[in-house]
Design an enzyme around this catalytic site. Sequence first.
Site, PDB file in Angstrom:
ATOM      1  N   GLU A  60      19.135  25.252  13.052  1.00  0.00           N
ATOM      2  CA  GLU A  60      18.062  24.310  13.403  1.00  0.00           C
ATOM      3  C   GLU A  60      17.337  23.903  12.136  1.00  0.00           C
ATOM      4  O   GLU A  60      17.123  24.734  11.247  1.00  0.00           O
ATOM      5  CB  GLU A  60      17.068  24.975  14.353  1.00  0.00           C
ATOM      6  CG  GLU A  60      17.670  25.301  15.694  1.00  0.00           C
ATOM      7  CD  GLU A  60      16.608  25.866  16.633  1.00  0.00           C
ATOM      8  OE1 GLU A  60      16.023  25.083  17.384  1.00  0.00           O
ATOM      9  OE2 GLU A  60      16.350  27.075  16.568  1.00  0.00           O
ATOM     10  N   LYS A 112      20.418  20.252  11.890  1.00  0.00           N
ATOM     11  CA  LYS A 112      20.514  20.797  13.249  1.00  0.00           C
ATOM     12  C   LYS A 112      21.969  20.639  13.687  1.00  0.00           C
ATOM     13  O   LYS A 112      22.452  19.527  13.883  1.00  0.00           O
ATOM     14  CB  LYS A 112      19.596  20.032  14.201  1.00  0.00           C
ATOM     15  CG  LYS A 112      19.773  20.483  15.654  1.00  0.00           C
ATOM     16  CD  LYS A 112      18.554  20.182  16.494  1.00  0.00           C
ATOM     17  CE  LYS A 112      18.738  20.566  17.965  1.00  0.00           C
ATOM     18  NZ  LYS A 112      18.946  21.989  18.218  1.00  0.00           N
ATOM     19  N   HIS A 145      21.782  32.835  23.702  1.00  0.00           N
ATOM     20  CA  HIS A 145      22.603  31.629  23.573  1.00  0.00           C
ATOM     21  C   HIS A 145      23.926  31.905  22.851  1.00  0.00           C
ATOM     22  O   HIS A 145      25.002  31.522  23.310  1.00  0.00           O
ATOM     23  CB  HIS A 145      21.857  30.540  22.809  1.00  0.00           C
ATOM     24  CG  HIS A 145      20.533  30.148  23.414  1.00  0.00           C
ATOM     25  ND1 HIS A 145      20.313  30.132  24.765  1.00  0.00           N
ATOM     26  CD2 HIS A 145      19.369  29.745  22.848  1.00  0.00           C
ATOM     27  CE1 HIS A 145      19.066  29.732  25.009  1.00  0.00           C
ATOM     28  NE2 HIS A 145      18.476  29.503  23.854  1.00  0.00           N
ATOM     29  N   LYS A 182      25.077  22.965  28.604  1.00  0.00           N
ATOM     30  CA  LYS A 182      25.540  21.946  27.649  1.00  0.00           C
ATOM     31  C   LYS A 182      26.988  21.593  27.960  1.00  0.00           C
ATOM     32  O   LYS A 182      27.811  22.463  28.202  1.00  0.00           O
ATOM     33  CB  LYS A 182      25.421  22.466  26.213  1.00  0.00           C
ATOM     34  CG  LYS A 182      23.971  22.657  25.801  1.00  0.00           C
ATOM     35  CD  LYS A 182      23.848  22.952  24.328  1.00  0.00           C
ATOM     36  CE  LYS A 182      22.427  23.325  23.989  1.00  0.00           C
ATOM     37  NZ  LYS A 182      21.738  22.428  23.109  1.00  0.00           N
TER      38      LYS A 182
HETATM   39  C1  BG6 Z   1      15.357  28.065  22.759  1.00  0.00           C
HETATM   40  C2  BG6 Z   1      14.683  28.844  21.659  1.00  0.00           C
HETATM   41  O1  BG6 Z   1      15.867  28.942  23.719  1.00  0.00           O
HETATM   42  O2  BG6 Z   1      16.423  27.299  22.215  1.00  0.00           O
HETATM   43  C3  BG6 Z   1      14.171  27.913  20.589  1.00  0.00           C
HETATM   44  O3  BG6 Z   1      13.612  29.594  22.194  1.00  0.00           O
HETATM   45  C4  BG6 Z   1      15.278  27.000  20.101  1.00  0.00           C
HETATM   46  O4  BG6 Z   1      13.623  28.639  19.506  1.00  0.00           O
HETATM   47  C5  BG6 Z   1      16.008  26.327  21.266  1.00  0.00           C
HETATM   48  O5  BG6 Z   1      14.693  26.014  19.263  1.00  0.00           O
HETATM   49  C6  BG6 Z   1      17.250  25.608  20.773  1.00  0.00           C
HETATM   50  O6  BG6 Z   1      17.809  24.864  21.814  1.00  0.00           O
HETATM   51  P1  BG6 Z   1      18.704  23.594  21.490  1.00  0.00           P
HETATM   52  O7  BG6 Z   1      19.215  23.155  22.826  1.00  0.00           O
HETATM   53  O8  BG6 Z   1      17.815  22.586  20.832  1.00  0.00           O
HETATM   54  O9  BG6 Z   1      19.796  24.054  20.560  1.00  0.00           O
END
Ligand code: BG6
Length: 487
Positions: free
Chosen positions: A215, A344, A239, A181
Amino acid sequence: MSDCNCQFVIFGATGDLACKKLLPALYHLHCAGRMPDELRILAFGRRPWDDKGWQDFLHEQLETYASNYQADHFADFCKHFEYVRGEIHEPESFVRLRALLTPEGAERPAGTIFYLAIRPTDFIPVVQRLSGAGFNQEGDYRIVIEKPFGDDLESAMQLNEQLHNHFREDQIYRIDHYLGKEIVQNLLVFRFANLAIEAIWNRNYIDHVQITVAEDMGIENRAGYYDQAGALRDMLQNHLMQVLTLIAMEPPPSLEADSLRDEKVKVLRSIRPIPKSAVTAYAMRAQYGPGVVHDKHVPGYQDEAGVEVNSVTETYVAAKFYIDNWRWRGVPFYLRTGKRLAAKTSSVAIRFRHTPQQLFRETSIERIEPNWILLSLEPESLKIEIQIKEPGLEMRVRPVQLNASYRKDGEQELDAYEALLLDVMEGDKALFIRFDEVEWAWRVVDPIIKSWGRETDYILTYPAGSWGPDEATRIMDKEDHYWRNQL
Ligand code: BG6
């Protein structure tokens, strides 16, 4: 166009990850003129298609998932693909693959990339078959895998050992798409290209750090995986921990992959181990109940299709970590993530300390709020919140935000996968996870996993559409600490 000379094999070419992320990312690279002209992509799948069947499918997926899809680019894009009908558990499929990838007499491309967009339980069988078919430590073969890299410390170590039986560490590209990102990479520039920022980036000035990935969606159709994983394994261990390392690391000696990764590992190794007996003071979990998200009624987690009856899998986790080094000792890092929350958003909110002197005590200013640095990953923005005097006769203050949001109108927006796929093709590993990062991140969360693994009869709930359970402030150190939901 790039002249990177490689070929690409996608295992699981008709699966969720390929359709939603990889194929659109490749398509965008193609449209942006960044895809190597000669790139050959072998889509490996079980369905009994010829190339035409695959192309119809590809067209449908791009229409659904690619942004700015334009049919006139499609024919050219399609030329890169060949469909390989095969079964990952069948050795003959790999013999066929070998014949396609290394035809006799033809000049070999420099590198072959195997993207394992498949279930984690299939990683090792595929790796074994690839190795058995002669794709192994001897050549320029790259294996790309996605998290989860194991589901705890022990299984991650085993997975790694099995991978290393066939491929060298430098051939393995572990993707954490958060590192692709733009704003996560901007963290490095923000910190290390700005003297004024780096000078205050430590325990003398920073009171605490919050990392949030919220989310609004639920688990969609992923109950099979998610009910076993939960938010801690799915998001926090990878993450959020990666974002933490970029905020906390020391300046690396260079931008080379291992320089960066060495510094990230040092951060993870400096995180104070959570004592077994104090897990509740450091971490809390919860699960969404029914509620309303964006004006729509949604069911609770327990009522989602495929979730086990009475599951205590967490869809929300909040945890606190301390990094016991000279820069960060005593500064809590609060991390939280959850599904079916109010919005989100992903953000890093850094709160500074209070000023040491109460200079305005005798004025009508009742309280001066500390400064914040607010980085939003989604939507992208970067702000610094300071206090200014309100215009007028009275001595009053109000916060204003210095906005350093940096994307100008029309500037290219790259999806995380586009950046990462280009890096794999170019062999640049800086934004991929080395095994010791995986290992230390598991070590950090392992006490929490073990403790929650024993508590199988109760989990707190929060209404879908909220910001999570009120109890999430419980882990915070001071009374004036609160989760910052609005940037
Ligand atoms: C993924 C997870 O790694 O990342 C998901 O397995 C999650 O559960 C997603 O929804 C979120 O990614 P982003 O880029 O939409 O924040």
